[in-house]
Design an enzyme around this catalytic site. Structure first.
Site, PDB file in Angstrom:
ATOM      1  N   SER A 104       5.148 -15.324   0.671  1.00  0.00           N
ATOM      2  CA  SER A 104       5.654 -15.717   1.888  1.00  0.00           C
ATOM      3  C   SER A 104       5.236 -14.230   3.052  1.00  0.00           C
ATOM      4  CB  SER A 104       7.053 -15.491   1.836  1.00  0.00           C
ATOM      5  OG  SER A 104       7.773 -14.184   1.343  1.00  0.00           O
ATOM      6  N   TYR A 154       9.378   3.312  -7.181  1.00  0.00           N
ATOM      7  CA  TYR A 154       8.184   2.504  -6.889  1.00  0.00           C
ATOM      8  C   TYR A 154       7.161   2.799  -7.789  1.00  0.00           C
ATOM      9  CZ  TYR A 154       4.371  -0.372  -4.822  1.00  0.00           C
ATOM     10  OH  TYR A 154       3.461  -1.041  -4.472  1.00  0.00           O
TER      11      TYR A 154
END
Length: 355
Positions: A39, A180
């Protein structure tokens, strides 16, 4: 009869001990490609680029509205595409993506594990809850997607590709983005282990790890921030098209690794050759190049627990954006690159001899 022929062929391949690079993957125009995180950012660019090259696209993400708009756009341009609203951190949702691809197109040929989210904050400040949630997306989403794709390729007995999007922070620890970085380290380790096991079995699966450098996407805007100032890339940044180019190349050509940008390759090498120097270098540079002077977005604005805004390819980063990765170009054409390098070297040697 077909099963007997297949078993015989597989026995021959096992005897041959074929390498992954010998697999023959379909041309992109003949493929169905699954892209998670489609997206926005890299996933969005890859979906559009794949469709333009003739592939049928299965776009998956949490943002249903953005996916609907993307698929409408692709269909209006004459391409075939479907969307699947899914959270890759949920195993059942990942299976839903595969089921939708099989129902619409009879299967898929490439699965791109791209969905991701980051957290900016010190190792001692980020909550365990947030860490676990981020690992659901960044690591477990890759595990679920990889296993689902491998099962499909093994069942249908036709070669296919698994492409996992890692990070240069998966090759080297980072300050402020420890969660991360740790998740991407796990992705890199998982990908290498999966590749070796499948290659040992002569399985019809190409497994590629993409190593992007810093990319101009809404990555920072979607991140959960513990910082006072807004996370931002400052310095040299690469366009998301450079990563999409690497992804789509490896969808057709089996390849172990693809580094996007000399930046990513340099940091990986520097970290191995001079780890202590790299520690100091990153301590000196990363704190000031990962945020700008704006106040940080509030926690509720992040996409850690809900879908972020969609249909944006680029972010609000500050720096020098490189639209092309010459490292990717060189990797795609190694023979030509070697010949050019050899020619330049020969010319320099000849000039030096004359002097």
């Amino acid at each position: 009869m077909k099963d007997v022929e297949y078993d015989s062929a597989m026995d021959m391949l096992r005897d041959k001990n074929r390498s992954m690079e010998e697999l023959s993957l379909k041309k992109l125009e003949d493929q169905v490609i699954v892209i998670t995180g489609a997206s926005s950012g890299i996933g969005l660019v890859t979906a559009r680029m794949a469709a333009k090259k003739g592939a049928k696209v299965v776009a998956a993400a949490r943002n249903e509205d953005a996916l609907q708009e993307l698929v409408k756009e692709l269909k209006n341009e004459g391409h075939e595409a479907i969307w699947v609203a899914a959270d890759v951190g949920v195993e059942e949702d990942v299976q839903k993506i595969a089921d939708a691809a099989i129902k619409a197109f009879g299967g898929f040929d490439t699965w791109v594990n791209n969905a991701g989210i980051s957290i900016f904050g010190k190792t001692t400040e980020v909550s365990i809850k947030d860490m676990r949630r981020m690992f659901d997306t960044v690591f477990w989403g890759v595990v679920y997607g990889s296993r689902t794709a491998v099962d499909h390729y093994m069942d249908r007995r036709v070669p296919g590709a698994v492409i996992n999007v890692g990070s240069f922070f998966g090759d080297r620890g980072a300050v402020v983005q420890s969660t991360y970085s740790s998740a991407k380290f796990a992705v890199h380790g998982w990908t290498e282990s999966l590749r070796m096991e499948l290659e040992k079995e002569n399985a019809p699966v190409s497994v590629t790890l993409i190593h992007p450098g810093r990319i101009d996407t809404p990555y920072n805007e979607h991140a959960r921030s513990y910082l006072d100032k807004q996370p931002t890339h400052i310095g040299m940044i690469y366009a998301p098209e450079t990563v999409a180019e690497a992804i789509l190349y490896t969808a057709e050509h089996p390849k172990r690794d693809m580094f996007v940008g000399g930046q990513a390759k340099f940091l990986a090498l520097l970290g191995r050759l001079a780890p202590r120097f790299t520690d100091k270098f990153m301590e000196k540079t990363l704190y000031r190049t990962q945020h700008d002077d704006r106040p940080s977005n509030p926690p509720e604005a992040s996409a850690l627990y809900k879908a972020g805004y969609g249909l944006h390819e680029r972010g609000t980063n500050k720096g020098w954006i490189r639209e092309t990765s010459y490292y990717v170009k060189a990797t795609k054409h190694p023979v030509l690159t070697s010949a050019i390098a050899a020619g330049i070297g020969a010319s320099l040697w000849a000039a030096l001899r004359k002097k």
